[in-house]
Design a protein around this motif. Structure first.
Motif, PDB file in Angstrom:
ATOM      1  N   CYS A 223      -4.271  -2.352 -16.610  1.00 37.31           N
ATOM      2  CA  CYS A 223      -5.678  -2.781 -16.548  1.00 37.31           C
ATOM      3  C   CYS A 223      -6.283  -2.849 -17.949  1.00 37.31           C
ATOM      4  CB  CYS A 223      -6.482  -1.828 -15.676  1.00 37.31           C
ATOM      5  SG  CYS A 223      -6.127  -1.956 -13.908  1.00 37.31           S
ATOM      6  N   LEU A 224      -5.946  -1.880 -18.796  1.00 34.43           N
ATOM      7  CA  LEU A 224      -6.481  -1.878 -20.157  1.00 34.43           C
ATOM      8  C   LEU A 224      -5.942  -3.057 -20.953  1.00 34.43           C
ATOM      9  CD1 LEU A 224      -8.183  -0.431 -22.277  1.00 34.43           C
ATOM     10  CD2 LEU A 224      -6.130   0.887 -22.902  1.00 34.43           C
ATOM     11  N   ASP A 225      -4.649  -3.356 -20.808  1.00 32.56           N
ATOM     12  CA  ASP A 225      -4.073  -4.504 -21.515  1.00 32.56           C
ATOM     13  C   ASP A 225      -4.726  -5.809 -21.069  1.00 32.56           C
ATOM     14  OD1 ASP A 225      -2.391  -2.820 -22.871  1.00 32.56           O
ATOM     15  OD2 ASP A 225      -0.682  -3.114 -21.517  1.00 32.56           O
ATOM     16  N   ASN A 226      -4.919  -5.952 -19.751  1.00 34.67           N
ATOM     17  CA  ASN A 226      -5.544  -7.171 -19.238  1.00 34.67           C
ATOM     18  C   ASN A 226      -6.997  -7.292 -19.710  1.00 34.67           C
ATOM     19  OD1 ASN A 226      -3.220  -7.916 -17.880  1.00 34.67           O
ATOM     20  ND2 ASN A 226      -3.836  -6.927 -15.959  1.00 34.67           N
ATOM     21  N   ALA A 227      -7.698  -6.164 -19.751  1.00 34.08           N
ATOM     22  CA  ALA A 227      -9.095  -6.183 -20.199  1.00 34.08           C
ATOM     23  C   ALA A 227      -9.175  -6.587 -21.672  1.00 34.08           C
ATOM     24  CB  ALA A 227      -9.738  -4.819 -19.969  1.00 34.08           C
ATOM     25  N   ASN A 228      -8.302  -6.017 -22.504  1.00 39.72           N
ATOM     26  CA  ASN A 228      -8.293  -6.371 -23.925  1.00 39.72           C
ATOM     27  C   ASN A 228      -7.938  -7.840 -24.128  1.00 39.72           C
ATOM     28  OD1 ASN A 228      -9.026  -3.869 -25.062  1.00 39.72           O
ATOM     29  ND2 ASN A 228      -6.941  -3.089 -24.816  1.00 39.72           N
ATOM     30  N   TRP A 229      -6.979  -8.315 -23.342  1.00 39.43           N
ATOM     31  CA  TRP A 229      -6.608  -9.736 -23.459  1.00 39.43           C
ATOM     32  C   TRP A 229      -7.779 -10.638 -23.094  1.00 39.43           C
ATOM     33  CZ3 TRP A 229      -6.806 -12.902 -19.126  1.00 39.43           C
ATOM     34  CH2 TRP A 229      -6.462 -14.235 -19.372  1.00 39.43           C
ATOM     35  N   LEU A 230      -8.498 -10.326 -22.007  1.00 37.22           N
ATOM     36  CA  LEU A 230      -9.592 -11.183 -21.565  1.00 37.22           C
ATOM     37  C   LEU A 230     -10.722 -11.201 -22.593  1.00 37.22           C
ATOM     38  CD1 LEU A 230     -10.760 -13.016 -19.437  1.00 37.22           C
ATOM     39  CD2 LEU A 230     -11.617 -11.006 -18.212  1.00 37.22           C
TER      40      LEU A 230
ATOM     41  N   ASN B  10     -14.949  -0.183 -20.445  1.00 39.49           N
ATOM     42  CA  ASN B  10     -15.453   1.175 -20.284  1.00 39.49           C
ATOM     43  C   ASN B  10     -14.376   2.163 -20.740  1.00 39.49           C
ATOM     44  OD1 ASN B  10     -16.583   3.611 -19.447  1.00 39.49           O
ATOM     45  ND2 ASN B  10     -17.534   2.664 -17.641  1.00 39.49           N
ATOM     46  N   GLN B  11     -14.423   2.526 -22.028  1.00 37.02           N
ATOM     47  CA  GLN B  11     -13.428   3.429 -22.588  1.00 37.02           C
ATOM     48  C   GLN B  11     -13.571   4.842 -22.024  1.00 37.02           C
ATOM     49  OE1 GLN B  11     -10.966   2.546 -24.405  1.00 37.02           O
ATOM     50  NE2 GLN B  11     -11.519   0.549 -25.282  1.00 37.02           N
ATOM     51  N   ASP B  12     -14.799   5.282 -21.776  1.00 36.17           N
ATOM     52  CA  ASP B  12     -14.999   6.629 -21.221  1.00 36.17           C
ATOM     53  C   ASP B  12     -14.344   6.772 -19.862  1.00 36.17           C
ATOM     54  OD1 ASP B  12     -16.432   7.256 -23.478  1.00 36.17           O
ATOM     55  OD2 ASP B  12     -18.381   6.798 -22.573  1.00 36.17           O
ATOM     56  N   TYR B  13     -14.500   5.737 -19.039  1.00 33.74           N
ATOM     57  CA  TYR B  13     -13.895   5.771 -17.709  1.00 33.74           C
ATOM     58  C   TYR B  13     -12.374   5.777 -17.820  1.00 33.74           C
ATOM     59  CZ  TYR B  13     -12.808   4.356 -12.926  1.00 33.74           C
ATOM     60  OH  TYR B  13     -12.297   4.296 -11.653  1.00 33.74           O
ATOM     61  N   PHE B  14     -11.845   5.012 -18.793  1.00 35.90           N
ATOM     62  CA  PHE B  14     -10.392   4.969 -18.985  1.00 35.90           C
ATOM     63  C   PHE B  14      -9.853   6.354 -19.354  1.00 35.90           C
ATOM     64  CE2 PHE B  14      -6.931   4.641 -22.117  1.00 35.90           C
ATOM     65  CZ  PHE B  14      -5.954   4.077 -21.315  1.00 35.90           C
ATOM     66  N   VAL B  15     -10.536   7.029 -20.291  1.00 33.42           N
ATOM     67  CA  VAL B  15     -10.085   8.356 -20.725  1.00 33.42           C
ATOM     68  C   VAL B  15     -10.159   9.343 -19.568  1.00 33.42           C
ATOM     69  CG1 VAL B  15     -10.584  10.290 -22.255  1.00 33.42           C
ATOM     70  CG2 VAL B  15     -10.683   7.935 -23.131  1.00 33.42           C
ATOM     71  N   GLU B  16     -11.232   9.284 -18.786  1.00 34.06           N
ATOM     72  CA  GLU B  16     -11.402  10.226 -17.677  1.00 34.06           C
ATOM     73  C   GLU B  16     -10.327  10.024 -16.613  1.00 34.06           C
ATOM     74  OE1 GLU B  16     -12.999  13.280 -15.387  1.00 34.06           O
ATOM     75  OE2 GLU B  16     -13.328  12.716 -17.484  1.00 34.06           O
ATOM     76  N   VAL B  17     -10.081   8.765 -16.235  1.00 36.90           N
ATOM     77  CA  VAL B  17      -9.067   8.505 -15.212  1.00 36.90           C
ATOM     78  C   VAL B  17      -7.675   8.829 -15.745  1.00 36.90           C
ATOM     79  CG1 VAL B  17      -8.025   6.708 -13.769  1.00 36.90           C
ATOM     80  CG2 VAL B  17     -10.497   6.755 -14.115  1.00 36.90           C
TER      81      VAL B  17
END
Length: 471
Positions: free
Chosen positions: A313-320, A289-296
């Motif tokens: 969290c973003l690094d782990n999500a991209n890795w998974l 959820n890129q929108d949520y990432f930008v907002e937070v």
């Protein structure tokens, strides 16, 4: 020569297994059910991840792993995407009821009654007093799926603070329950219970039950003398014994219906050859959820600690997401090579299964042998010949006595079974080995015996006795 200490710089390359690399390797060998559990745990921990349904995805959002073609474009095998497969499944599973309603076949199949449910119903209808009912329930809880009682009565009586004679009396009542032979503690007791209910437990039959090991040893003459009956009566007794059920609980199902969901589909191609496709139901679909990432990120601009957590969290999500995509590509690549190697099996049957090892597949697709081993663990392939575990296609080679191609062990076992099934008289292991040599298979008698015993096929002596009706 004087020695001295000093600092020396040197460069060298080495493979360092980071935690993420170790986790990626572990993902390869997970079955799809274990993989989904792992992904769901990651979604709970990572607020940027979303798990979506495969059935609602659009063609534009299809995972690259499902569209990747690991085989050559001009080869006989094409590893295609799951779009056509999904269309076939959606056509077959088109609901006729309300939207979202579960219309899977399992929903309309009544759950079969288990042995413990069957016993519990009979206990409820039996005139036990309160103490006896507690003892009956405790004994039923120690009943295994085959119908045998696995508990020390003396220890159970001490735990329940009940007299031993009461426990034995309750057990005697339970042994009258259906199915006949239930609550026995040994095979002899199980057969005795069934014979008593048929009013056939006479002294001769009691002697037969007391010496079951003589049947296993094939000492029928000695056993007939102990039973003190003539040959005709002895044969009739053996026929009665064969009609009994040594595992009365097996007629009940221990749980709900189980089914294997294949990870890979192999379908005939209209252009010839085979299409190798991943089943989308076994591929968890993750979105970031890129929108949520930008907002937070905007809300935590003044808090470095929160930003560090969010970036992690973003690094782990991209890795998974990358790891899941790579896992799907690897499974598809290995499966396509297995199909290419075992084309004759898919077209002609198990007699044409080729000998194959992990190294041959690994070298063909430029992967490490351990990677192929992990990929083929706990994975299943649906073929026109049925559903097979990927490990099934890897068998040892057995040499040919006519200087031809080697034979796979599975194909040889199939031939041994076919020879025994078609025999007029019981062939010895040496005779079977001679038949195999006529077919170009060089196999020793001891190996024939090993394969025959692994398939639970009796020896030639036992097969001859079975044909005469002795067993």
């Amino acid at each position: 020569m004087k020695s001295s200490a000093g600092l020396v710089q040197s460069q060298r390359q080495s493979l360092v297994l980071t935690p993420q690399l170790i986790e990626s390797i572990r993902l390869l060998q997970l079955a799809h059910t274990e993989l989904r559990q792992f992904v769901e745990q990651e979604v709970e921990k990572n607020p940027l991840l979303e798990l979506t349904s495969n059935t609602s995805e659009s063609d534009g959002n299809t995972s690259p792993s499902a569209r990747e073609n690991p085989s050559q474009a001009d080869g006989p095998i094409r590893a295609e995407g799951s779009d056509r497969l999904r269309q076939q499944k959606s056509t077959r599973d088109t609901p006729t009821g309300t939207p979202g309603e579960d219309l899977s076949p399992e929903k309309f199949v009544p759950n079969p009654e288990t042995l413990h449910e069957h016993i519990a119903g009979q206990i409820a209808l039996t005139a036990f007093n309160p103490q006896e009912r507690v003892i009956a329930g405790a004994l039923a809880s120690h009943l295994n799926d085959t119908g045998y009682l696995q508990v020390d009565l003396l220890g159970l009586a001490a735990i329940l603070n009940a007299p031993m004679n009461v426990v034995e009396r309750v057990l005697a009542t339970l042994q009258l329950f259906d199915p006949p032979g239930v609550f026995a503690r040994t095979l002899a007791e199980c057969l005795e219970i069934q014979l008593r209910q048929q009013d056939r437990f006479d002294p001769a039959m009691a002697a037969l039950i007391a010496n079951l090991e003589m049947i296993a040893d094939g000492d029928f003459k000695g056993l007939r003398r102990r039973c003190e009956v003539d040959e005709d009566d002895f044969v009739d007794m053996l026929h009665e014994l064969r009609a009994l059920d040594p595992k009365p609980g097996n007629r009940f199902q221990s749980g709900g219906p189980e089914s294997i969901v294949p990870d890979v589909w192999v379908l005939p191609s209209p252009a010839g050859g085979w299409n190798v496709e991943l089943d989308p139901d076994t591929l968890p679909r993750l979105l970031i959820n890129q929108d949520y990432f930008v907002e937070v990120l905007r809300l935590t601009a003044q808090n470095p600690k929160d930003q560090a957590f969010l970036n992690e969290c973003l690094d782990n999500a991209n890795w998974l997401v990358r790891s899941l995509d790579q896992r799907a590509k690897t499974i598809l690549k290995v499966s396509a090579e297995i199909v290419r190697q075992q084309d004759a099996f898919l077209r002609l049957g198990v007699a044409h299964l080729r000998p194959l090892n992990l190294r041959a597949v690994a070298d063909a697709i430029d992967m490490h042998e351990s990677t192929v081993s992990r990929v083929t663990s706990n994975k299943y392939m649906l073929t026109p010949r049925g559903v097979f575990e990927l490990k099934y296609f890897f068998t040892v080679a057995i040499g040919s006595c006519q200087h031809g191609d080697a034979h796979s062990a599975e194909a040889v076992r199939h031939q041994i079974k076919a020879i025994i099934a078609a025999e007029d008289a019981a062939l010895s292991d040496e005779d079977i080995a001679a038949r195999l040599r006529q077919n170009g298979i060089d196999l020793a008698r001891r190996t024939v015996m090993k394969y025959r015993e692994a398939m639970n096929i009796p020896s030639s002596v036992q097969r001859r006795r079975q044909k005469r009706g002795w067993l």
